[in-house]
Design an enzyme around this catalytic site. Structure first.
Site, PDB file in Angstrom:
ATOM      1  N   GLU A   1       8.889 -10.175 -59.303  1.00 54.47           N
ATOM      2  CA  GLU A   1      10.003 -11.005 -59.784  1.00 54.47           C
ATOM      3  C   GLU A   1      10.935 -10.270 -60.742  1.00 54.47           C
ATOM      4  O   GLU A   1      12.137 -10.556 -60.790  1.00 54.47           O
ATOM      5  CB  GLU A   1       9.460 -12.261 -60.467  1.00 54.47           C
ATOM      6  CG  GLU A   1       8.875 -13.291 -59.528  1.00 54.47           C
ATOM      7  CD  GLU A   1       7.408 -13.041 -59.191  1.00 54.47           C
ATOM      8  OE1 GLU A   1       6.778 -13.925 -58.594  1.00 54.47           O
ATOM      9  OE2 GLU A   1       6.887 -11.956 -59.531  1.00 54.47           O
TER      10      GLU A   1
ATOM     11  N   ALA B   1       8.187 -16.935 -53.132  1.00 51.82           N
ATOM     12  CA  ALA B   1       9.092 -18.077 -53.077  1.00 51.82           C
ATOM     13  C   ALA B   1      10.267 -17.783 -52.155  1.00 51.82           C
ATOM     14  O   ALA B   1      10.617 -16.629 -51.914  1.00 51.82           O
ATOM     15  CB  ALA B   1       9.593 -18.416 -54.481  1.00 51.82           C
TER      16      ALA B   1
ATOM     17  N   GLY C   1       5.257 -15.561 -55.623  1.00 51.92           N
ATOM     18  CA  GLY C   1       4.639 -16.871 -55.529  1.00 51.92           C
ATOM     19  C   GLY C   1       3.464 -16.907 -54.571  1.00 51.92           C
ATOM     20  O   GLY C   1       2.526 -17.688 -54.753  1.00 51.92           O
TER      21      GLY C   1
ATOM     22  N   GLU D   1       0.636 -15.681 -56.611  1.00 51.95           N
ATOM     23  CA  GLU D   1       0.257 -16.734 -57.554  1.00 51.95           C
ATOM     24  C   GLU D   1      -0.549 -17.822 -56.845  1.00 51.95           C
ATOM     25  O   GLU D   1      -1.520 -18.353 -57.402  1.00 51.95           O
ATOM     26  CB  GLU D   1       1.519 -17.323 -58.207  1.00 51.95           C
ATOM     27  CG  GLU D   1       2.191 -16.326 -59.167  1.00 51.95           C
ATOM     28  CD  GLU D   1       3.515 -16.822 -59.697  1.00 51.95           C
ATOM     29  OE1 GLU D   1       3.614 -17.039 -60.917  1.00 51.95           O
ATOM     30  OE2 GLU D   1       4.455 -16.993 -58.889  1.00 51.95           O
TER      31      GLU D   1
END
Length: 694
Positions: free
Chosen positions: A127, A63, A104, A107
């Site tokens: 994270e 992200a 992310g 993911e």
């Protein structure tokens, strides 16, 4: 600006490439581009399968943390919506992974139906390192792909793992050799007509799961310290064993949002951003040409010089090490070798690496050895007369274009530059002891330091794996200038009624790696004593002794003499409270008419930390530091400030600047209070405007 996503077809396979430098962070523009490209492939009857890939450097590093807390973070499709859309696509989507595939990005890859990768691609969920848990279904997908225990280790540890480690697991369908996209397209053609396989439909099967989780809770709880994220990660992964996929994702999101609001995550995200911001120097173009640094000279083979030398040896840069006497040179080389051999005994280096690094050192007793170095760093005695002799000699000996750097902790770089005919080549490179361990490098920019010298120093800091922060010229620069106020606040508490062990204990409970009196004993009390005498002489006034000076007058310089604020048993570093210190404190109070009072631990923390903040505000206002986050980096990496509080300036933001101002005004109003307790003008301005430092 080029589009962040490109689209092409290779026969029946659509290839969607993410290309948003530097690492394909999944910001709003990239998320939208991916969704539009997948929709385009869905609508094309000729397309039977889809390959989603990135660049050689990164599939996606995750992200875009700069969007956190901004409207862009909520712009549709958000990351969870995008992953859900990709997974529900009716044509097989294959993630083709090279380089970094983190957070992310990982993911997103797990939301695809298949995954292929180069063997050295790095997969991970980091994270937890910014105080969060994976918030886009990662804690539910990863256990379904590699099992509960392995998934938990990756989520709680946060470290990336090479793709080749997952060969044979449902996480990785194929390791590609040769061209990644060619291999992915060939694989896509093979699976184009097979039924869609979705990770959400897999089950976590682990008959020992509950027993393992209980063991893990005890282990993780013990190592998490002040950080809530590791245990939150654990519980999120645990839900994959007992909850449905959708319920697990819902609970994961709730945990993520709770952590987003935590002060610990705010602090860690602040640090993450601060390290990136520190490389951007106002007025220094990013394309500033660099000077080539092939060989470095270091003057002084003592503790600092030896440690500085090791930084360059570790980076494969040859060093000419100068000392005035053979005995000192031999001692310095022996210490460097011993440090490396100790690392080898711990398995951190191979014996041949020890020899390779030692082979990069050229010892010398003559300044002639500095004739062909590209950078020379002096680490000699902290005295301006000594510095003058060194720099006048270097000016004569060193080749044109060589960078002349001082490791001074306090002295004026602009004055040092006047000892040469090339002031543009002079800069401060202030390493912190032990220099081969501490991450901080304070780069002190003189008034005439050339832009390419500054840019080269910044790049070199990165190469030797330091956190480099630019400082302007003032007494003590950023770190030690603030430290003087911190030390004065601690000394004031001693005068008022506290003892060293109480003050150190209170600040260590706050999270400081070491209290000010333990730190003073470690560094050597004679250093501060010499600085106070120098400042008094420069001001033309008589030095008014404080308790620390009384200790020095008694020959108590700290650990190196076996006694300072504390006493130390031979061969040990444990501080032992000493009756003689208490006697000197009592005598000082009596001589100055001070009646001791009871002081709370809360007051200790407030006075010492707010003293740092107030001086930091002055440093900002004067332009000595470019931004508040630079000051935080200095204290986090050089002075043991606790990371979960984000640095003194962020801590002040979280406490509330009006509260800081109120406390400082209270201290300033006390009888006989030093004028430095008056709130800094910038602090007053920001508090009045409802703003923060960061």
């Amino acid at each position: 600006m080029s589009e962040p996503v490109t689209y092409e077809t290779r026969g029946p396979v659509a290839v969607i490439k993410m290309d948003k430098p530097p690492v394909n962070s999944l910001g709003a523009a990239l998320r939208t581009g991916i969704a539009d490209a997948v929709e385009r492939a869905q609508a094309d009857a000729a397309v039977k399968a889809i390959v989603l890939t990135g660049t050689a450097r990164a599939f996606s590093a995750g992200a875009d943390v700069t969007e956190f807390g901004t409207p862009n973070a909520a712009r549709e499709p958000n990351l969870r919506v995008l992953i859900d859309y990709v997974e529900r696509t009716e044509k097989p989507v294959i993630a083709a992974i090279a380089g970094q595939c983190l957070g992310g990005g990982f993911e997103l890859a797990m939301g695809c139906h298949y995954r292929v990768a180069l063997a050295d691609a790095q997969l991970g969920l980091p994270e937890v390192k910014i105080g969060l848990l994976p918030g886009a279904t990662g804690t539910q997908r990863l256990p379904r792909l590699i099992g509960l225990e392995a998934a938990l280790n990756m989520c709680v540890g946060g470290s990336p793992v090479a793709a080749e480690k997952f060969a044979g697991t449902p996480l990785l369908d194929k390791l590609i050799t040769g061209d990644l996209v060619d291999g992915a397209v060939a694989f896509a053609a093979e699976v184009a007509d097979k039924p869609i396989r979705r990770v959400r439909d897999l089950k976590v099967r682990d008959p020992q799961g509950e027993a393992f989780l209980q063991f893990a809770r005890n282990t993780v709880g013990a190592m998490a310290g002040p950080y809530p994220a590791p245990l939150k990660c654990l519980e999120a992964v645990a839900n994959s064993l007992t909850k449905s996929f959708d319920d697990g994702c819902k609970l994961e999101r709730e945990g993520f949002m709770a952590l987003m609001q935590s002060p610990e995550s705010r602090a860690l995200r602040h640090i993450f951003g601060a390290e990136r911001a520190a490389t951007k120097i106002p007025g220094l173009p990013e394309n500033t040409p660099l000077r080539e640094i092939k060989k470095v000279g270091v003057i002084g083979a003592g503790t600092m010089g030896g440690g500085i030398t090791m930084n360059f040896l570790n980076a494969g840069i040859p060093v000419v090490l100068l000392e005035m006497k053979q005995e000192a040179l031999d001692r310095g080389l022996k210490t460097i070798r011993t440090n490396y051999e100790n690392s080898a005994k711990k398995g951190k280096l191979k014996p041949e690496q020890v020899e390779q690094r030692m082979g990069l050192v050229t010892p010398t007793l003559s300044y002639d050895g500095m004739k062909d170095v590209d950078l020379v760093i002096e680490a000699v005695f902290e005295n301006m007369d000594v510095k003058e002799t060194v720099f006048r000699t270097l000016d004569e000996v060193c080749k044109p274009g060589a960078i002349l750097a001082s490791n001074t902790s306090y002295l004026n770089i602009d004055k040092i530059a006047t000892f040469t005919k090339r002031p543009g080549d002079v800069i401060g490179l202030h390493f912190f002891s032990p220099a081969n361990v501490m991450r901080l490098l304070e780069i002190v920019r003189g008034a005439q330091t050339a832009p390419d010298v500054l840019a080269t120093s910044l790049a070199l800091g990165k190469k030797i794996k330091k956190v480099a922060v630019i400082s302007g010229v003032c007494d003590g620069f950023i770190g030690n200038r603030m430290l003087a106020r911190y030390g004065a606040a601690a000394q004031g508490l001693i005068n008022a009624g506290a003892l060293p062990q109480q003050i150190d204990g209170a600040l260590q409970k706050f999270g400081m790696a070491m209290g000010p009196f333990r730190m003073g004993d470690l560094a050597g009390l004679d250093i501060g004593w010499a600085t106070r005498k120098r400042k008094a002489a420069e001001a033309g006034v008589e030095l008014k002794p404080i308790v620390a000076d009384k200790l020095c007058e008694a020959g108590r310089f700290g650990q190196k003499t076996g006694a300072g604020w504390y006493r130390y048993e031979a061969g040990k570093r444990d501080p032992i409270p000493d009756a003689l210190t208490e006697q000197l404190i009592t005598e000082y109070r009596a001589a100055n008419g001070i009646t001791p009072r009871t002081i709370s631990d809360a007051e200790v923390v407030e006075r010492c930390i707010f003293a740092l903040v107030n001086e930091g505000a002055r440093i900002l206002e004067e332009g000595i530091a470019a931004r508040a986050s630079d000051i935080d980096l200095v204290y986090l990496n050089g002075y043991g400030f606790p990371a979960h509080r984000g640095g003194p300036m962020l801590y002040a933001d979280m406490v509330g600047l009006p509260n800081v101002v109120r406390a400082l005004r209270k201290f300033a109003a006390e009888p006989g209070a030093d004028k430095s307790w008056q709130p800094a003008p910038l602090l007053l301005k920001l508090a009045a405007e409802g703003k923060n430092f960061n």
